[in-house]
Each structure stands twice: as C-alpha cells, then as structure tokens.
Design an enzyme around this catalytic site. Structure first.
Site, PDB file in Angstrom:
ATOM      1  NE  ARG A  29      72.159  84.212 -27.512  1.00 10.80           N
ATOM      2  CZ  ARG A  29      72.340  83.467 -28.605  1.00 10.80           C
ATOM      3  NH1 ARG A  29      71.717  82.306 -28.717  1.00 10.80           N
ATOM      4  NH2 ARG A  29      73.141  83.867 -29.562  1.00 10.80           N
ATOM      5  CG  ASP A  30      63.612  80.066 -23.696  1.00 12.87           C
ATOM      6  OD1 ASP A  30      63.911  79.680 -22.551  1.00 12.87           O
ATOM      7  OD2 ASP A  30      62.457  80.038 -24.133  1.00 12.87           O
ATOM      8  CB  ILE A  31      65.890  82.494 -19.305  1.00 15.15           C
ATOM      9  CG1 ILE A  31      66.942  82.687 -18.233  1.00 15.15           C
ATOM     10  CG2 ILE A  31      64.653  81.819 -18.731  1.00 15.15           C
ATOM     11  CD1 ILE A  31      66.571  83.666 -17.163  1.00 15.15           C
ATOM     12  CG  ASN A  87      54.415  75.859 -26.906  1.00 16.92           C
ATOM     13  OD1 ASN A  87      54.359  74.983 -27.770  1.00 16.92           O
ATOM     14  ND2 ASN A  87      55.499  76.084 -26.204  1.00 16.92           N
ATOM     15  CB  VAL A  96      55.527  83.729 -21.213  1.00 15.44           C
ATOM     16  CG1 VAL A  96      55.505  85.254 -21.220  1.00 15.44           C
ATOM     17  CG2 VAL A  96      56.588  83.221 -20.239  1.00 15.44           C
ATOM     18  CG  HIS A 100      56.456  83.366 -26.889  1.00 15.21           C
ATOM     19  ND1 HIS A 100      55.437  83.533 -25.998  1.00 15.21           N
ATOM     20  CD2 HIS A 100      56.998  82.157 -26.622  1.00 15.21           C
ATOM     21  CE1 HIS A 100      55.357  82.460 -25.213  1.00 15.21           C
ATOM     22  NE2 HIS A 100      56.293  81.604 -25.581  1.00 15.21           N
ATOM     23  CG  HIS A 102      59.445  78.529 -28.282  1.00 13.59           C
ATOM     24  ND1 HIS A 102      60.101  78.417 -27.083  1.00 13.59           N
ATOM     25  CD2 HIS A 102      58.136  78.724 -27.981  1.00 13.59           C
ATOM     26  CE1 HIS A 102      59.223  78.530 -26.088  1.00 13.59           C
ATOM     27  NE2 HIS A 102      58.025  78.706 -26.608  1.00 13.59           N
TER      28      HIS A 102
HETATM   29  P1  5GP Z   1      56.064  79.151 -23.565  1.00 13.80           P
HETATM   30  O1  5GP Z   1      56.173  78.153 -22.451  1.00 13.80           O
HETATM   31  O2  5GP Z   1      55.076  80.231 -23.187  1.00 13.80           O
HETATM   32  O3  5GP Z   1      55.813  78.558 -24.900  1.00 13.80           O
HETATM   33  O4  5GP Z   1      57.486  79.808 -23.682  1.00 13.80           O
HETATM   34  C1  5GP Z   1      57.949  80.714 -22.735  1.00 13.80           C
HETATM   35  C2  5GP Z   1      59.450  80.666 -22.786  1.00 13.80           C
HETATM   36  O5  5GP Z   1      59.922  81.799 -22.108  1.00 13.80           O
HETATM   37  C3  5GP Z   1      60.056  79.439 -22.089  1.00 13.80           C
HETATM   38  O6  5GP Z   1      60.818  78.688 -23.019  1.00 13.80           O
HETATM   39  C4  5GP Z   1      60.910  80.036 -20.974  1.00 13.80           C
HETATM   40  O7  5GP Z   1      62.133  79.373 -20.799  1.00 13.80           O
HETATM   41  C5  5GP Z   1      61.114  81.460 -21.452  1.00 13.80           C
HETATM   42  N1  5GP Z   1      61.253  82.418 -20.369  1.00 13.80           N
HETATM   43  C6  5GP Z   1      60.505  82.471 -19.222  1.00 13.80           C
HETATM   44  N2  5GP Z   1      60.911  83.493 -18.462  1.00 13.80           N
HETATM   45  C7  5GP Z   1      61.917  84.121 -19.144  1.00 13.80           C
HETATM   46  C8  5GP Z   1      62.735  85.263 -18.853  1.00 13.80           C
HETATM   47  O8  5GP Z   1      62.615  85.928 -17.843  1.00 13.80           O
HETATM   48  N3  5GP Z   1      63.654  85.592 -19.776  1.00 13.80           N
HETATM   49  C9  5GP Z   1      63.826  84.881 -20.930  1.00 13.80           C
HETATM   50  N4  5GP Z   1      64.778  85.292 -21.765  1.00 13.80           N
HETATM   51  N5  5GP Z   1      63.079  83.801 -21.238  1.00 13.80           N
HETATM   52  C10 5GP Z   1      62.128  83.431 -20.350  1.00 13.80           C
END
Ligand code: 5GP
Length: 131
Positions: A29-31, A87, A96, A100, A102
C-alpha cells in the site's frame, strides 16, 4: 543505481502493508494514498526508471503488469476501473527511483487526491504495518 527505500521494504527492513509477494514482484500500500485502495507494484530487481529498461526486462515487466492486474481483479476493482500508472523522472512525477506501478482505483463521484510528491514520514508506516 542508488538503493531506495523500496528495496528496504522488499527486504522487510522497514514496514509496509504488503499485499502481494512472489519471486519477482512485491505489492504494497502507498503511504500517501491518492485513492482508498492505492497500491504500488514493484519488481524485486531495482531498476530506476522506465528509461533504464532493456530488452531482457520484457518478461519481468510482463510479470509486473500481470501481478498488478490480478490484484486489481482480486480486489473487485476491475469492473469499475482503475489506472495503472508509472511516472518517469522528475517532471513525470517520479519521486522514488525504483520502478513501480501505481494501482489507482476509480469510482464514480470519487476523485483521486493529488500526487503530492512528498516523501513519506516513516513513523506513519509503523502504525500501518501488517508485518
Ligand atoms: P512516484 O512519485 O515515484 O511515482 O511514487 C512513489 C510513491 O511512493 C508515492 O505515491 C509515495 O506516496 C509512496 N511512498 C513514498 N515513500 C513511501 C514509504 O516509505 N512507504 C510506502 N508504502 N510508500 C511510500
């Protein structure tokens, strides 16, 4: 590439609500969820961005898509519909740098919350953790 916190989640060094695990792929799950069921599916192998994919990764990407879509179906998200989003790089909204997807379920009348680009406060994870 520099290791990200997702590698630490995969190795279970920091907590996350893991919803799927197999030999190649982990889902959690996304945080900072943009929707009630906002899940991330990542390859165990750390690949930084879409730009870093090579032909040899074709099977892995297929596994990632199949694991994510099977999860969406198992959670009854498939009929209403969802977005499978990846993304790429800073202006693409990537925060990150471990590849990945979403899974962002959509329902009539329920808008996605914005993608803030904020990094997570890891103390929140402890409260969420299942394992
Ligand atoms: P991005 O911005 O790279 O497309 O997505 C990264 C996602 O990772 C974001 O939606 C963010 O909320 C999620 N995220 C960042 N840090 C953590 C974490 O420590 N744990 C979890 N479960 N999700 C995270």
């Amino acid at each position: 590439m520099a290791e990200t916190l997702f590698s630490r989640i995969i190795r279970r060094e920091i907590p996350a609500q893991i919803v799927h695990e197999d030999e190649h792929v982990v889902g959690f799950r996304d945080i900072n969820p943009q929707a009630p069921t906002h899940v991330l599916f990542v390859p165990r192998q750390a690949i930084a961005t879409l730009n870093d994919l090579v032909a040899a990764d074709a099977e892995l990407i297929g596994r990632l898509v199949l694991a994510a879509t099977a999860y969406a179906k198992s959670q009854q998200l498939a009929d209403d519909g969802y977005r499978l989003v990846m993304n790429c790089n800073r202006h693409g909204g990537q925060t990150v740098f471990h590849l990945h997807f979403h899974i962002l379920p959509l329902k009539e009348g329920v808008d996605l919350r914005p993608h803030t680009g904020q990094m997570a406060d890891h103390s929140i994870l402890a409260a969420q953790a299942l394992a």
